[in-house]
Design an enzyme around this catalytic site. Structure first.
Site, PDB file in Angstrom:
ATOM      1  N   GLU A  83      43.084  44.528  50.770  1.00  0.00           N
ATOM      2  CA  GLU A  83      41.914  45.408  50.798  1.00  0.00           C
ATOM      3  C   GLU A  83      40.677  44.596  51.161  1.00  0.00           C
ATOM      4  OE1 GLU A  83      40.421  46.693  46.873  1.00  0.00           O
ATOM      5  OE2 GLU A  83      42.241  45.826  46.043  1.00  0.00           O
ATOM      6  N   CYS A 115      44.634  47.701  45.208  1.00  0.00           N
ATOM      7  CA  CYS A 115      45.563  46.643  44.785  1.00  0.00           C
ATOM      8  C   CYS A 115      47.031  47.037  44.969  1.00  0.00           C
ATOM      9  CB  CYS A 115      45.303  46.276  43.321  1.00  0.00           C
ATOM     10  SG  CYS A 115      43.604  45.788  43.019  1.00  0.00           S
ATOM     11  N   HIS A 251      50.395  44.820  37.057  1.00  0.00           N
ATOM     12  CA  HIS A 251      49.222  44.444  37.853  1.00  0.00           C
ATOM     13  C   HIS A 251      48.161  43.949  36.874  1.00  0.00           C
ATOM     14  CE1 HIS A 251      45.775  44.404  40.358  1.00  0.00           C
ATOM     15  NE2 HIS A 251      45.226  45.465  39.794  1.00  0.00           N
ATOM     16  N   SER A 342      43.589  51.141  42.568  1.00  0.00           N
ATOM     17  CA  SER A 342      42.572  52.135  42.242  1.00  0.00           C
ATOM     18  C   SER A 342      42.481  53.182  43.338  1.00  0.00           C
ATOM     19  CB  SER A 342      41.211  51.454  42.068  1.00  0.00           C
ATOM     20  OG  SER A 342      41.208  50.682  40.903  1.00  0.00           O
TER      21      SER A 342
HETATM   22  N1  COA Z   1      35.455  37.762  21.081  1.00  0.00           N
HETATM   23  C1  COA Z   1      36.620  38.361  21.388  1.00  0.00           C
HETATM   24  N2  COA Z   1      36.701  39.521  22.102  1.00  0.00           N
HETATM   25  C2  COA Z   1      35.551  40.081  22.519  1.00  0.00           C
HETATM   26  C3  COA Z   1      34.294  39.504  22.236  1.00  0.00           C
HETATM   27  C4  COA Z   1      34.266  38.294  21.481  1.00  0.00           C
HETATM   28  N3  COA Z   1      33.133  37.694  21.170  1.00  0.00           N
HETATM   29  N4  COA Z   1      33.345  40.297  22.789  1.00  0.00           N
HETATM   30  C5  COA Z   1      33.976  41.322  23.394  1.00  0.00           C
HETATM   31  N5  COA Z   1      35.305  41.189  23.225  1.00  0.00           N
HETATM   32  C6  COA Z   1      36.373  42.074  23.727  1.00  0.00           C
HETATM   33  C7  COA Z   1      36.030  43.543  23.588  1.00  0.00           C
HETATM   34  O1  COA Z   1      36.358  44.012  22.298  1.00  0.00           O
HETATM   35  C8  COA Z   1      36.928  44.130  24.669  1.00  0.00           C
HETATM   36  O2  COA Z   1      38.250  44.199  24.201  1.00  0.00           O
HETATM   37  P1  COA Z   1      39.042  45.596  24.281  1.00  0.00           P
HETATM   38  O3  COA Z   1      39.094  45.960  25.741  1.00  0.00           O
HETATM   39  O4  COA Z   1      40.382  45.286  23.727  1.00  0.00           O
HETATM   40  O5  COA Z   1      38.263  46.583  23.513  1.00  0.00           O
HETATM   41  C9  COA Z   1      36.906  43.072  25.755  1.00  0.00           C
HETATM   42  O6  COA Z   1      36.454  41.865  25.131  1.00  0.00           O
HETATM   43  C10 COA Z   1      35.952  43.384  26.891  1.00  0.00           C
HETATM   44  O7  COA Z   1      34.708  43.675  26.345  1.00  0.00           O
HETATM   45  P2  COA Z   1      33.808  44.836  26.944  1.00  0.00           P
HETATM   46  O8  COA Z   1      32.602  44.994  26.121  1.00  0.00           O
HETATM   47  O9  COA Z   1      34.640  46.064  27.156  1.00  0.00           O
HETATM   48  O10 COA Z   1      33.458  44.174  28.361  1.00  0.00           O
HETATM   49  P3  COA Z   1      32.628  44.719  29.551  1.00  0.00           P
HETATM   50  O11 COA Z   1      31.956  46.004  29.245  1.00  0.00           O
HETATM   51  O12 COA Z   1      31.794  43.595  29.974  1.00  0.00           O
HETATM   52  O13 COA Z   1      33.709  45.065  30.691  1.00  0.00           O
HETATM   53  C11 COA Z   1      35.636  45.142  32.044  1.00  0.00           C
HETATM   54  C12 COA Z   1      35.036  44.602  30.749  1.00  0.00           C
HETATM   55  C13 COA Z   1      37.079  44.708  32.131  1.00  0.00           C
HETATM   56  C14 COA Z   1      35.585  46.668  32.047  1.00  0.00           C
HETATM   57  C15 COA Z   1      34.812  44.573  33.250  1.00  0.00           C
HETATM   58  O14 COA Z   1      34.950  43.180  33.278  1.00  0.00           O
HETATM   59  C16 COA Z   1      35.250  45.155  34.578  1.00  0.00           C
HETATM   60  O15 COA Z   1      34.784  46.211  34.984  1.00  0.00           O
HETATM   61  N6  COA Z   1      36.154  44.452  35.280  1.00  0.00           N
HETATM   62  C17 COA Z   1      36.780  44.961  36.494  1.00  0.00           C
HETATM   63  C18 COA Z   1      37.855  45.945  36.064  1.00  0.00           C
HETATM   64  C19 COA Z   1      38.840  46.180  37.144  1.00  0.00           C
HETATM   65  O16 COA Z   1      39.255  45.279  37.803  1.00  0.00           O
HETATM   66  N7  COA Z   1      39.254  47.436  37.302  1.00  0.00           N
HETATM   67  C20 COA Z   1      40.228  47.740  38.251  1.00  0.00           C
HETATM   68  C21 COA Z   1      41.399  48.255  37.454  1.00  0.00           C
HETATM   69  S1  COA Z   1      42.815  47.947  38.292  1.00  0.00           S
END
Ligand code: COA
Length: 417
Positions: A83, A115, A251, A342
């Site tokens: 992609e 993906c 994935h 996606s």
């Molecule tokens: N210690 C341990 N874990 C922690 C933490 C800490 N200090 N702070 C946060 N976390 C955990 C959260 O609890 C969460 O876990 P959970 O998902 O089991 O609830 C995780 O870390 C991520 O935290 P979150 O606040 O949800 O992160 P974010 O809002 O910054 O976003 C993603 C995380 C993954 C949504 C973001 O990185 C993203 O959009 N990535 C791309 C996603 C992608 O590729 N999508 C395509 C799907 S195929």
């Protein structure tokens, strides 16, 4: 006749540089445990403009041909799932054909569906062989991508890059795919992740994309399970149907996603068995679920945790990690695979590990590739992220690799090391 079809050999390309996630966490003022535990990420591969998707794909393919001494005349189909191609019309596959000087008597094209593109290519190659259209020849399927979300975005810690090249044939020495029609599919028109024309960075509705992934997994897995039960590939027999899989490779946009996915898979089985989940039973399932994750899934996350997301290549990087663990018990065992793109398209399928699925040579090669990478500082990382993609640095390619070397009039040039 039921032919044996699957993956005969695989090769990996990873960028020459990587970032430690701890350094990124410190720079962004984030608790390092959020990346390490919350996302499951240790390191993230980083490309410079010389390592574009063509260079990654061609390097993986070169490694595949060289290591396995593949006669190019054997190949009748070359598909690249990506992609992040370099042109709206000219496919990465045609660059690879030219750079590797492959014969002209073959089909070459790219497949795109976020993906999922690599899996679409793999399924097409399998069907091409099963139909007999291959006339005895084999296919090369490459999954290659550079995952970019941009600096200081929520997606930033889930970037990465890499390419996997696969030889697909009637001699599945790595993985014989269960067929015919042994896959479960789920697709839908959702807007969870996209990259409008002209943008280098993807845009993602991160939390929604996780929900879309899990819904797709539920649908695709149930579809696969129905067929697998009918064919006796797995059974309930006192446990869950998914217990019949020695490993499940998912994935992995980030490693924690595989943990969520595995819980969803087990929930789909538990819903079918109809066990009452009182608090005590729930506690026991939590223990069983954690054990099953460690045994079935954790070995597939070793490479993704050091490379990060590589879109189409992520699932196959996980699978390669399993094969490069040199696990003597692996050959003959059944592996489940879940591919998600996606937008969305997804597929759950399975296969049986072949005699080459435990190989000290493969382990040595992957270790060498990862250990020869250079760790970069945050300043270097941001420098490369901000560098013009068509003004590549004048670095010499390492032996056995290709690098983008600039544009001459309208032609993209590549150097081979
Ligand atoms: N210690 C341990 N874990 C922690 C933490 C800490 N200090 N702070 C946060 N976390 C955990 C959260 O609890 C969460 O876990 P959970 O998902 O089991 O609830 C995780 O870390 C991520 O935290 P979150 O606040 O949800 O992160 P974010 O809002 O910054 O976003 C993603 C995380 C993954 C949504 C973001 O990185 C993203 O959009 N990535 C791309 C996603 C992608 O590729 N999508 C395509 C799907 S195929």
């Amino acid at each position: 006749m039921n032919q044996r079809i699957g993956i005969e050999a695989m090769a990996l390309c990873v960028p020459a540089r990587y970032l430690e996630m701890e350094d990124l966490a410190q720079a962004r003022g984030v608790d390092p445990q959020k990346y390490a535990i919350g996302l499951g990420a240790k390191q993230m591969a980083l490309t410079d403009p010389g390592e574009d998707t063509v260079a990654l794909a061609a390097t993986a393919a070169r490694r595949l041909f060289d290591r396995h001494r593949i006669d190019p005349e054997r190949i009748g189909l070359l598909i690249c799932g990506t992609e992040t191609g370099v042109d709206h019309s000219k496919p990465v596959a045609s660059y690879v054909q030219g750079l590797l000087e492959l014969p002209h008597d073959m089909r070459t094209y790219d497949v795109q569906h976020a993906c999922y593109g690599g899996t679409a290519g793999l399924m097409t190659a399998i069907d091409w062989i099963a139909s007999g259209s291959n006339a005895g020849r084999a296919a090369v399927v490459i999954a290659a991508d550079i995952a970019r979300y941009g600096l200081r975005t929520p997606g930033e810690p889930t970037q990465g890059a890499g390419a996997v090249a696969m030889l697909v044939s009637n001699d599945p020495r790595l993985l014989e795919i269960d067929r015919p029609a042994m896959t479960g599919m789920f697709s839908d028109d959702v807007h969870d992740f996209w990259r409008p024309h002209g943008r280098r960075e993807a845009v993602v509705d991160g939390h929604y994309s996780v929900d879309c992934y899990l819904e797709a997994l539920d649908g695709a897995y149930r579809g696969w399970r129905k067929k697998a039960l009918e064919r006796g590939l797995v059974r309930w027999s006192g446990g869950l149907a998914s217990d019949g899989l020695a490993h499940v490779a998912y994935h992995v946009p980030f490693c924690k996603m595989a943990q969520k996915a595995h819980a969803k898979l087990r929930a789909a089985d538990l819903a079918e068995v109809g066990r009452p989940l009182d608090p005590e039973a729930e506690k026991m399932e939590a223990v069983r679920g954690a054990r099953s994750f460690e045994a079935q899934v954790a070995p597939t996350l070793v490479l993704p945790s050091r490379i990060g997301n590589a879109y189409t290549a992520s699932l196959y990087i996980g699978l390669l990690g399993l094969f490069s663990a040199n696990d003597r018990a692996l050959p003959g065992r059944r592996i489940g695979l879940f591919s998600y793109g996606s937008g969305c398209a997804s597929e759950f399928f399975s296969g049986v590990a072949g005699p080459d699925a435990a190989s000290p040579e493969l382990k040595a090669e992957i270790d060498r590739l990862l250990d020869s990478r250079e760790r970069v500082s945050i300043a270097e990382y941001e420098h490369w992220m901000n560098t013009d993609p068509v003004a590549p640095p004048t670095l010499e390619p390492r032996p056995g690799t290709y690098r983008f070397a600039g544009i001459d009039a309208h032609r993209r040039l590549y150097l081979r090391g």
